[in-house]
Scaffold this active site. Sequence first.
Site, PDB file in Angstrom:
ATOM      1  N   VAL A  15     -45.441 -82.729 -13.209  1.00  0.00           N
ATOM      2  CA  VAL A  15     -44.695 -83.170 -12.028  1.00  0.00           C
ATOM      3  C   VAL A  15     -43.627 -84.168 -12.463  1.00  0.00           C
ATOM      4  CG1 VAL A  15     -44.858 -84.417  -9.837  1.00  0.00           C
ATOM      5  CG2 VAL A  15     -46.618 -82.747 -10.459  1.00  0.00           C
ATOM      6  N   LYS A  16     -42.405 -83.894 -11.999  1.00  0.00           N
ATOM      7  CA  LYS A  16     -41.294 -84.761 -12.395  1.00  0.00           C
ATOM      8  C   LYS A  16     -40.964 -85.705 -11.241  1.00  0.00           C
ATOM      9  CE  LYS A  16     -37.147 -83.599 -15.036  1.00  0.00           C
ATOM     10  NZ  LYS A  16     -36.056 -82.611 -15.065  1.00  0.00           N
TER      11      LYS A  16
END
Length: 217
Positions: free
Chosen positions: A82-83
């Site tokens: 997850v960015k």
Amino acid sequence: MKFFVDTADVADIKRLNDTGLVDGVTTNPSLIAKSGRDFIDVIKEICALVDGPVSAEVTATDAAGMIEEGRKLAKVAKNVAVKVPLTEAGLVACKTLSQAGTPVNVTLCFSPAQALLAAKAGAAFISPFVGRLDDIGQDGMSLIGEIAEIYSNYDFQTEILVASVRSPQHVVDAARIGADVCTLPPGVIWQLFKHPLTDKGLEAFLKDWEKTGQSIL
Ligand code: E4P
């Protein structure tokens, strides 16, 4: 140094993945928009193609929203990272998601102080953007050196993921510093293979070989 591909173009990823040189993929909202495809569909497809981490970026700007989106993205496939952006909310979300076992890539890093915060928040990856710093007249690569020095002083597990890469020279410089990962637009990866003397040399070898009239098989 690991190579990630910085694109949401599945055809490009497929072709590059066949070289055996791809260790992961990074996307961002602009790259998803460029693909013209549904975000979740495209992430699912990329995750099925590539074994390594595939970064999918949240778009909420508050911590609770980022955490909720991050949890949804993490369920898309086992290899989703997850960015989150390097903001106060992003780092709160980073800490929560990381503690729950989701790898987090903290993006839009432009200073060593920001990189230190991301490591303290438990980020799996920190993404310093070298090209965008070069674009405003700063030396992007010196940021990579500073982060490497800081991280090596402590027991941080955060990997330095060199982003916003514009040229083969950036890749070489990042490797000389010892960065963990470089995320590369497909065009830069193809450029890495090329040298005019390789083409010229091969042409001459093949011409001479033809003169022998032999064949190996
Ligand atoms: C990294 O994860 C980003 O997607 C990317 O490297 C940004 O690069 P750009 O500055 O060329 O848009």
